[in-house]
Write a protein that holds these residues in place. Structure first.
Motif, PDB file in Angstrom:
ATOM      1  N   VAL A 238      -7.839  -8.261   5.643  1.00 21.39           N
ATOM      2  CA  VAL A 238      -7.634  -7.934   7.055  1.00 21.39           C
ATOM      3  C   VAL A 238      -6.444  -8.755   7.544  1.00 21.39           C
ATOM      4  O   VAL A 238      -6.346  -9.953   7.262  1.00 21.39           O
ATOM      5  CB  VAL A 238      -8.879  -8.254   7.902  1.00 21.39           C
ATOM      6  N   GLU A 239      -5.548  -8.092   8.273  1.00 14.64           N
ATOM      7  CA  GLU A 239      -4.404  -8.793   8.859  1.00 14.64           C
ATOM      8  C   GLU A 239      -4.496  -8.730  10.373  1.00 14.64           C
ATOM      9  O   GLU A 239      -4.632  -7.655  10.954  1.00 14.64           O
ATOM     10  CB  GLU A 239      -3.093  -8.174   8.393  1.00 14.64           C
ATOM     11  N   TRP A 240      -4.423  -9.904  11.002  1.00 21.70           N
ATOM     12  CA  TRP A 240      -4.428  -9.994  12.455  1.00 21.70           C
ATOM     13  C   TRP A 240      -2.986 -10.114  12.945  1.00 21.70           C
ATOM     14  O   TRP A 240      -2.218 -10.944  12.441  1.00 21.70           O
ATOM     15  CB  TRP A 240      -5.231 -11.205  12.915  1.00 21.70           C
TER      16      TRP A 240
ATOM     17  N   GLN B 137       8.974 -14.197   2.439  1.00 26.78           N
ATOM     18  CA  GLN B 137       7.955 -13.476   3.199  1.00 26.78           C
ATOM     19  C   GLN B 137       7.111 -12.684   2.215  1.00 26.78           C
ATOM     20  O   GLN B 137       7.608 -11.793   1.527  1.00 26.78           O
ATOM     21  CB  GLN B 137       8.586 -12.542   4.228  1.00 26.78           C
ATOM     22  N   VAL B 138       5.813 -13.025   2.123  1.00 24.75           N
ATOM     23  CA  VAL B 138       4.903 -12.353   1.205  1.00 24.75           C
ATOM     24  C   VAL B 138       4.039 -11.380   1.995  1.00 24.75           C
ATOM     25  O   VAL B 138       3.259 -11.789   2.865  1.00 24.75           O
ATOM     26  CB  VAL B 138       4.023 -13.367   0.457  1.00 24.75           C
ATOM     27  N   ASP B 139       4.200 -10.096   1.730  1.00 27.81           N
ATOM     28  CA  ASP B 139       3.429  -9.072   2.439  1.00 27.81           C
ATOM     29  C   ASP B 139       1.939  -9.223   2.134  1.00 27.81           C
ATOM     30  O   ASP B 139       1.554  -9.560   1.008  1.00 27.81           O
ATOM     31  CB  ASP B 139       3.899  -7.679   2.038  1.00 27.81           C
ATOM     32  N   ALA B 140       1.112  -8.921   3.117  1.00 28.46           N
ATOM     33  CA  ALA B 140      -0.327  -9.134   2.977  1.00 28.46           C
ATOM     34  C   ALA B 140      -1.022  -8.052   2.171  1.00 28.46           C
ATOM     35  O   ALA B 140      -2.116  -8.267   1.663  1.00 28.46           O
ATOM     36  CB  ALA B 140      -0.978  -9.220   4.356  1.00 28.46           C
ATOM     37  N   CYS B 141      -0.419  -6.882   2.067  1.00 28.95           N
ATOM     38  CA  CYS B 141      -1.092  -5.743   1.417  1.00 28.95           C
ATOM     39  C   CYS B 141      -2.438  -5.495   2.116  1.00 28.95           C
ATOM     40  O   CYS B 141      -3.497  -5.447   1.496  1.00 28.95           O
ATOM     41  CB  CYS B 141      -1.296  -6.006  -0.065  1.00 28.95           C
ATOM     42  N   ALA B 142      -2.396  -5.395   3.435  1.00 29.84           N
ATOM     43  CA  ALA B 142      -3.617  -5.342   4.245  1.00 29.84           C
ATOM     44  C   ALA B 142      -4.328  -4.004   4.137  1.00 29.84           C
ATOM     45  O   ALA B 142      -3.698  -2.943   4.103  1.00 29.84           O
ATOM     46  CB  ALA B 142      -3.281  -5.630   5.703  1.00 29.84           C
TER      47      ALA B 142
ATOM     48  N   GLU C  60       3.475 -13.171  15.395  1.00 30.50           N
ATOM     49  CA  GLU C  60       3.060 -13.737  14.116  1.00 30.50           C
ATOM     50  C   GLU C  60       1.853 -12.968  13.578  1.00 30.50           C
ATOM     51  O   GLU C  60       1.184 -12.222  14.302  1.00 30.50           O
ATOM     52  CB  GLU C  60       2.719 -15.220  14.258  1.00 30.50           C
ATOM     53  N   THR C  61       1.570 -13.162  12.303  1.00 28.65           N
ATOM     54  CA  THR C  61       0.430 -12.502  11.672  1.00 28.65           C
ATOM     55  C   THR C  61      -0.374 -13.522  10.872  1.00 28.65           C
ATOM     56  O   THR C  61       0.121 -14.588  10.509  1.00 28.65           O
ATOM     57  CB  THR C  61       0.878 -11.371  10.730  1.00 28.65           C
ATOM     58  N   TYR C  62      -1.614 -13.155  10.604  1.00 24.49           N
ATOM     59  CA  TYR C  62      -2.478 -13.951   9.739  1.00 24.49           C
ATOM     60  C   TYR C  62      -3.333 -12.983   8.929  1.00 24.49           C
ATOM     61  O   TYR C  62      -3.860 -12.001   9.473  1.00 24.49           O
ATOM     62  CB  TYR C  62      -3.372 -14.888  10.551  1.00 24.49           C
ATOM     63  N   ALA C  63      -3.453 -13.234   7.629  1.00 22.81           N
ATOM     64  CA  ALA C  63      -4.219 -12.344   6.758  1.00 22.81           C
ATOM     65  C   ALA C  63      -5.266 -13.127   5.984  1.00 22.81           C
ATOM     66  O   ALA C  63      -5.049 -14.288   5.617  1.00 22.81           O
ATOM     67  CB  ALA C  63      -3.288 -11.620   5.796  1.00 22.81           C
ATOM     68  N   TYR C  64      -6.395 -12.471   5.717  1.00 21.47           N
ATOM     69  CA  TYR C  64      -7.464 -13.107   4.951  1.00 21.47           C
ATOM     70  C   TYR C  64      -8.145 -12.058   4.080  1.00 21.47           C
ATOM     71  O   TYR C  64      -8.435 -10.946   4.526  1.00 21.47           O
ATOM     72  CB  TYR C  64      -8.492 -13.754   5.883  1.00 21.47           C
TER      73      TYR C  64
END
Length: 446
Positions: free
Chosen positions: A208-210, A176-181, A271-275
């Motif tokens: 941004v993390e959704w 699991q890689v944290d997004a650092c959002a 769940e999450t999604y980051a960009y």
């Protein structure tokens, strides 16, 4: 770095270090050579004002020596493959920060580690992330010799599931890689068909993390998904699903290849999604299933986290010479004088280096010669591109007034130079792990 994140990283490394000690009779070091010094691989960018992500980095050449041992490096988590001959990874589940690495030590023979979709149905990668493997190509049963190591730097957030192919029924692990959002958006907050927040203003390179509170939704800025979706010129669209045609409906699975992207792929609850946004401008995104109601915008300001002047007042120097950042931050170099460049490619100078397993960066094209077949172009001093070449042109320079951006997504120290004046013009970038401000704030609220 916050106390909470420091403690989590310490415990994570302590547990992995204990597993390593128990599994090996003698210490197995992580000394592996930088593959860029041998192969000259790497990606670069030559677009003014645009940064380029470092790709996920691999290190496949192992060593059983003690020199360069990384077991005490907080940015490198240790995992043992086949401890005491057992068909398992130890630990099986690992959580790391963006830009940190995992180093697998193969304590017994006959094992490998891969998240390649074609290697196993159990494998899974975040949307649009590069999978990893301890071997080259599709040699899925190729194993790592006992005592050697394999390292991978994770520069795309999300959850990865991987296996040892010869023992995929029992040797399964997750990362699991944290997004650092920098900002968080809730999808379908309280069951409503909306984004919360639906309008954001962020800096260049911010993430941004959704967070999906409800199943049956997605996030996309792809213009083909909706008339309400758009991205700035020269920017790539983003989506919470794979944007390669024929990609499956679930993360990391392969379906029958098709010619069209499935824009109705949705995410599950929780769940999450980051960009990460690397091109300034206005992005309009939607849930393609409910694109009339669920619309959001992200305004990306053209403001890097740090700026460096190249040849200030005609001096052969970088100003400032040293910069400290957090992972995910963007540096912008501004050229006050022509005839200079910026490069951390080890082949350009003995004074240039990057952390192990990390792609080098440069203000010129690094794609030439990537595959050893001479495919690629390089930039000449006048900004034109020449045809195929077997070697990267490390003396390609920039004009006065031009800029070069780079987003740092791997932890560690980078030494860079102007390849034309590499004895005088030397700079350093120190990239620290994410400070996890959101986590510490939540802890304080509790």
């Amino acid at each position: 770095m916050t106390d909470a994140s420091t403690r989590r990283r310490f415990l994570r490394c302590l547990g992995a270090g204990s597993a390593l000690t128990a599994a090996l009779a003698g210490e197995v070091g992580g000394a592996v050579g930088n593959r860029f010094q041998d192969e000259g691989d790497g990606d670069g960018t030559e677009d003014e004002g645009e940064g380029e992500d470092e790709g996920d980095g691999d290190e496949r050449d192992g060593s059983d020596g003690e020199e360069g041992d990384s077991s005490d490096d907080p940015a490198v988590t240790q995992v043992v493959a086949g401890p005491d001959g057992a068909w398992r990874f130890e630990p099986e589940d690992v959580e790391i920060g963006l830009g940190e690495a995992i180093e697998w030590t193969f304590a017994s023979a006959g094992h490998n580690a891969t998240s390649l979709p074609g290697a196993s149905d159990r494998n899974r990668n975040p949307p649009n992330a590069e999978p990893f493997a301890s071997y080259e190509g599709d040699a899925h049963f190729s194993v790592v010799p006992e005592g050697e190591t394999y390292r991978h730097v994770f520069t795309t957030p999300g959850e990865y599931a991987y296996v040892c192919v010869p023992h995929e029924n029992t040797m399964v692990g997750t990362v699991q890689v944290d997004a650092c959002a920098d900002e968080t958006v809730v999808v379908a907050h309280d069951g409503d068909h909306r984004f919360e927040l639906d309008a954001l203003e962020i800096g260049l390179g911010d993430t941004v993390e959704w967070q999906f509170e409800e199943e049956g939704h997605n996030v996309t800025a792809h213009p083909e998904a909706s008339e309400n979706a758009s991205v700035p010129e020269d920017a790539e669209p983003f989506a919470s699903y794979g944007l390669s045609s024929g990609e499956g409906e679930t993360e990391g699975t392969e379906e029958e290849e098709t010619d069209e992207i499935d824009h109705e792929v949705t995410r599950e609850a929780d769940e999450t999604y980051a960009y990460a946004f690397e091109t300034p401008g206005t992005y309009e995104y939607v849930c393609s299933i409910h694109d009339e109601e669920m619309v959001g915008t992200v305004e990306v300001l053209d403001e890097p986290d740090a700026t460096v002047t190249v040849a200030p007042d005609g001096e052969l120097a970088f100003e400032p010479e040293s910069v400290s950042l957090e992972v995910g931050d963007v540096v912008r170099w501004t050229f006050e004088e022509e005839g200079h460049n910026v490069t951390a490619h080890p082949e350009a100078s003995d004074n240039a280096s990057v952390p192990e397993g990390v792609e080098p960066f440069a203000s010129y094209d690094l794609s030439a010669g990537e595959d050893g077949n001479g495919e690629g172009t390089h930039e000449t001093d006048d900004g034109d591109e020449e045809g195929d070449t077997d070697e990267i042109d490390h003396e390609a320079t920039r004009e006065s007034g031009e800029t070069f951006d780079h987003r740092f997504v791997a932890v560690g120290q980078y030494e860079y130079v102007c390849a034309i004046h590499d004895e005088e013009m030397v700079g350093t970038i120190e990239v620290e792990p994410c400070s996890d401000d959101d986590e510490s704030s939540e802890a304080a609220d509790d």
